[in-house]
Enzyme design. Structure first.
Site, PDB file in Angstrom:
ATOM      1  N   THR A 274      16.865  -5.560-103.182  1.00 45.05           N
ATOM      2  CA  THR A 274      15.465  -5.796-103.569  1.00 45.05           C
ATOM      3  C   THR A 274      14.401  -5.450-102.587  1.00 45.05           C
ATOM      4  O   THR A 274      13.413  -4.765-102.912  1.00 45.05           O
ATOM      5  CB  THR A 274      15.266  -7.376-103.859  1.00 45.05           C
ATOM      6  OG1 THR A 274      15.787  -7.945-102.928  1.00 45.05           O
ATOM      7  CG2 THR A 274      16.064  -7.612-105.307  1.00 45.05           C
ATOM      8  N   PHE A 404       8.210 -11.215-108.654  1.00 44.00           N
ATOM      9  CA  PHE A 404       9.242 -12.231-108.261  1.00 44.00           C
ATOM     10  C   PHE A 404       9.557 -13.366-109.317  1.00 44.00           C
ATOM     11  O   PHE A 404       9.982 -14.323-108.697  1.00 44.00           O
ATOM     12  CB  PHE A 404       8.809 -13.193-106.813  1.00 44.00           C
ATOM     13  CG  PHE A 404       8.541 -12.187-105.508  1.00 44.00           C
ATOM     14  CD1 PHE A 404       9.608 -11.793-104.923  1.00 44.00           C
ATOM     15  CD2 PHE A 404       7.262 -11.549-105.324  1.00 44.00           C
ATOM     16  CE1 PHE A 404       9.501 -10.931-103.682  1.00 44.00           C
ATOM     17  CE2 PHE A 404       7.339 -10.597-104.116  1.00 44.00           C
ATOM     18  CZ  PHE A 404       8.384 -10.353-103.506  1.00 44.00           C
ATOM     19  N   CYS A 411      11.765 -16.316-107.496  1.00 37.51           N
ATOM     20  CA  CYS A 411      12.544 -15.731-106.167  1.00 37.51           C
ATOM     21  C   CYS A 411      12.312 -17.154-105.209  1.00 37.51           C
ATOM     22  O   CYS A 411      11.237 -17.216-104.869  1.00 37.51           O
ATOM     23  CB  CYS A 411      11.947 -14.582-105.699  1.00 37.51           C
ATOM     24  SG  CYS A 411      12.858 -13.960-104.579  1.00 37.51           S
TER      25      CYS A 411
HETATM   26 MN1  MNH Z   1      14.607 -12.581-105.357  1.00 39.49          MN
HETATM   27  C1  MNH Z   1      15.614 -14.594-107.938  1.00 39.49           C
HETATM   28  C2  MNH Z   1      12.933 -10.658-107.397  1.00 39.49           C
HETATM   29  C3  MNH Z   1      14.105 -10.884-102.522  1.00 39.49           C
HETATM   30  C4  MNH Z   1      17.091 -14.569-103.410  1.00 39.49           C
HETATM   31  N1  MNH Z   1      14.177 -12.569-107.158  1.00 39.49           N
HETATM   32  C5  MNH Z   1      14.550 -13.563-108.282  1.00 39.49           C
HETATM   33  C6  MNH Z   1      13.791 -13.389-109.500  1.00 39.49           C
HETATM   34  C7  MNH Z   1      13.336 -12.006-109.217  1.00 39.49           C
HETATM   35  C8  MNH Z   1      13.381 -11.776-107.869  1.00 39.49           C
HETATM   36  C9  MNH Z   1      12.372 -11.445-110.375  1.00 39.49           C
HETATM   37  C10 MNH Z   1      13.874 -13.998-110.771  1.00 39.49           C
HETATM   38  C11 MNH Z   1      15.175 -13.512-111.785  1.00 39.49           C
HETATM   39  C12 MNH Z   1      15.139 -14.216-113.042  1.00 39.49           C
HETATM   40  O1  MNH Z   1      14.349 -14.894-113.477  1.00 39.49           O
HETATM   41  O2  MNH Z   1      16.239 -14.149-113.715  1.00 39.49           O
HETATM   42  N2  MNH Z   1      13.598 -11.034-104.999  1.00 39.49           N
HETATM   43  C13 MNH Z   1      12.824 -10.270-105.946  1.00 39.49           C
HETATM   44  C14 MNH Z   1      12.291  -9.136-105.164  1.00 39.49           C
HETATM   45  C15 MNH Z   1      12.543  -9.303-103.846  1.00 39.49           C
HETATM   46  C16 MNH Z   1      13.358 -10.456-103.822  1.00 39.49           C
HETATM   47  C17 MNH Z   1      11.222  -8.251-105.859  1.00 39.49           C
HETATM   48  C18 MNH Z   1      12.178  -8.347-102.643  1.00 39.49           C
HETATM   49  C19 MNH Z   1      10.970  -7.782-102.729  1.00 39.49           C
HETATM   50  N3  MNH Z   1      15.219 -12.890-103.247  1.00 39.49           N
HETATM   51  C20 MNH Z   1      14.812 -11.909-102.347  1.00 39.49           C
HETATM   52  C21 MNH Z   1      15.456 -12.188-101.092  1.00 39.49           C
HETATM   53  C22 MNH Z   1      16.122 -13.122-101.362  1.00 39.49           C
HETATM   54  C23 MNH Z   1      16.293 -13.506-102.616  1.00 39.49           C
HETATM   55  C24 MNH Z   1      15.128 -11.502 -99.779  1.00 39.49           C
HETATM   56  C25 MNH Z   1      16.998 -14.058-100.097  1.00 39.49           C
HETATM   57  C26 MNH Z   1      16.690 -14.367 -99.032  1.00 39.49           C
HETATM   58  N4  MNH Z   1      15.893 -14.312-105.645  1.00 39.49           N
HETATM   59  C27 MNH Z   1      16.773 -14.899-104.637  1.00 39.49           C
HETATM   60  C28 MNH Z   1      17.345 -16.192-105.206  1.00 39.49           C
HETATM   61  C29 MNH Z   1      16.915 -15.948-106.618  1.00 39.49           C
HETATM   62  C30 MNH Z   1      15.868 -15.058-106.890  1.00 39.49           C
HETATM   63  C31 MNH Z   1      18.486 -17.043-104.537  1.00 39.49           C
HETATM   64  C32 MNH Z   1      17.206 -17.044-107.676  1.00 39.49           C
HETATM   65  C33 MNH Z   1      16.544 -18.350-107.647  1.00 39.49           C
HETATM   66  C34 MNH Z   1      16.676 -19.595-108.747  1.00 39.49           C
HETATM   67  O3  MNH Z   1      17.034 -19.105-109.891  1.00 39.49           O
HETATM   68  O4  MNH Z   1      17.035 -20.635-108.257  1.00 39.49           O
END
Ligand code: MNH
Length: 473
Positions: A274, A404, A411
């Site tokens: 991502t 996010f 996120c």
């Molecule tokens: Mn990330 C959930 C986008 C970087 C760990 N992330 C989500 C969701 C989005 C998202 C959209 C929600 C999805 C849903 O509703 O089904 N995340 C991003 C984007 C980036 C990103 C666009 C970077 C740019 N994410 C990261 C990073 C980490 C991470 C870096 C870890 C270090 N994300 C997660 C986790 C979840 C999540 C873990 C789930 C959280 C939950 O449901 O409790």
């Protein structure tokens, strides 16, 4: 998962066929982009049927805002996310809300993204950025942006979260985990669409057998991360340390070995592609808009000064306001997680008049919501970082920008990703001038996330423009 919306009629692409549904014109390599193109023509809420599986798409900022109401809606589970559970099990991203490991892991891990932790990750980000710039600096000719960015984000998640060096910069190749992950995720996506097809069960069984070694490889790798830590110790306060040592402050519960494995895989997957994609899209737009690039570079000069190898302090990172707007704007144009699903907690009637029951879900199509003229104006297709100036953001429709996700399932790594991305961009733009490949046309690769395909850039060492000392702002 059936998502039948009580049989209500929803607009769908023309030419629907019996049994197979709307597969005509669907290119599996760009399925999401096809969905976006179709849904853009079909109004705020539309559907697409692939075999027996109905997908429902929400495309406007207004409908997105409605679905983001946490009192009435929660995270929904598309076939693709359900297929991901083969990988992440009840890890944070794929856990159902009623699974006990979601609140447990959430409460345990949120502190790992608070300020004191981020200060430690800052040192990791500086180090991996040095390694990326050394690696690119030693390359003749243009560098492949996505490859370098994926090495960088992979190393920062493994080092920051698990105190583990994956050695990505020691070899030309991409780390084998990334290949295993991409193969497994691709199989998962196909599985998601196949589940409703005739003979789908057989096809899925075949896919799963073909994919088994990728899954086994990833699980071995993760088990090795855990056993090495148990043998050799490491940072007690990183994500892994917390998962191995901490108990929930109220219930006293801890994550068991399976849960820990699921979380590690989740963070490896969610934590790097991502951010890598977000960095690559930002670079793409900077390369296309020379005046934007010049302003971003002037900002790095102002903050970092005349030494091209100067590194930002933790406190300096949020001062790159213009660079941050560029990143925000790139994530508006091409959100690397291009959609998320929502489902009602109880039966509701939407503003479109459609009835939605628990089990029905709609996928919020972020590339369309993020370009909805009602929220973003008639020039919504233009890249313009200054839309994120505070004075221009004030009064914008609520929930019209959701890269996010939203609510309690949004996120957890947002600050991690933003801090890392701004830091890397600042260092890169400060130290180098960037020359685009003049023939490059943006093509978007679909993995689990979106990435600019085959983007390259030529780097030339740069002499920062000395900025006279100013009175502090
Ligand atoms: Mn990330 C959930 C986008 C970087 C760990 N992330 C989500 C969701 C989005 C998202 C959209 C929600 C999805 C849903 O509703 O089904 N995340 C991003 C984007 C980036 C990103 C666009 C970077 C740019 N994410 C990261 C990073 C980490 C991470 C870096 C870890 C270090 N994300 C997660 C986790 C979840 C999540 C873990 C789930 C959280 C939950 O449901 O409790």
């Amino acid at each position: 998962m059936r998502n039948d919306w009580s049989g209500q009629r929803l607009p769908h692409p023309p030419g629907r066929l019996p049994i197979v549904g709307d597969v005509r014109g669907l290119d599996p390599r760009r399925a999401f982009q096809t969905f976006v193109e179709d849904a853009a023509q079909l109004g705020p809420l539309s559907a697409c049927k692939i075999f027996g599986q109905q997908f429902v798409f929400a495309t406007t900022a207004e409908l997105c805002a409605e679905l983001c109401d946490e009192r009435r809606f929660e995270k929904g589970f598309t076939p693709a996310v359900i297929a991901l559970r083969d990988y992440g099990g009840d890890g944070l991203f794929t856990a159902y809300r009623h699974e006990p490991n979601w609140p447990l892991a959430h409460d345990l891990l949120v502190p790992a993204f608070a300020k004191t932790s981020m200060e430690r990750y800052h040192e990791v980000f500086l180090q991996v950025t040095r390694e990326l710039l050394d690696w690119w600096g030693a390359t003749e000719g243009p560098v492949v942006v996505g490859k370098g960015m994926t090495k960088l984000t992979m190393e920062s998640i493994t080092r920051a979260a698990f105190s583990r060096d994956f050695g990505s910069f020691e070899s030309e190749q991409t780390h084998p985990f990334v290949h295993a992950m991409v193969a497994a995720l691709r199989a998962g996506q196909q599985q998601g669409t196949l589940s409703a097809a005739p003979l789908g069960r057989l096809a899925i069984a075949r896919l799963k057998r073909k994919n088994a070694h990728h899954l086994a490889y990833s699980e071995r790798l993760v088990d090795d991360v855990v056993s090495t830590r148990r043998k050799e110790g490491g940072d007690q306060e990183d994500l892994l340390g917390i998962m191995l040592e901490e108990r929930h402050p109220e219930t006293g519960e801890a994550l068991d070995d399976t849960a820990i494995r699921n979380q590690i895989l989740t963070f490896l997957v969610a934590g790097h592609e991502t951010t890598s994609g977000a960095l690559s899209f930002t670079l793409h737009y900077l390369l296309q808009h020379r005046e934007v690039l010049a302003r971003a570079q002037a900002e790095t000069d102002e903050i970092l000064g005349a030494d091209p190898d100067a590194e930002p302090t933790f406190e300096q990172v949020p001062k790159f306001r213009y660079l941050r707007r560029c990143l925000d704007e790139a994530l508006r144009m091409w959100p690397t997680v291009p959609g998320f699903a929502r489902t009602p907690k109880q039966e509701v009637t939407l503003s479109t008049g459609h009835r939605m029951r628990p089990g029905d879900w709609a996928l919020i199509m972020l590339p369309l919501v993020h370009r909805d003229p009602v929220a973003w104006g008639e020039d919504a297709d233009q890249f313009d970082p200054d839309r994120f100036l505070p004075e221009r953001s004030r009064g914008r429709m609520k929930h019209s920008y959701k890269p996010f996700g939203t609510g309690e399932r949004s996120c957890i790594g947002r600050q991690f990703a933003l801090h890392e991305a701004v830091l890397v961009l600042a260092r890169l733009l400060h130290a180098y001038d960037l020359e685009p490949d003049p023939d490059y046309q943006l093509r978007i690769e679909e993995r689990l996330t979106l990435l600019p395909e085959d983007l390259t850039v030529r780097l030339k060492r740069r002499v920062p423009v000395a900025v006279p000392e100013r009175t502090p702002r």
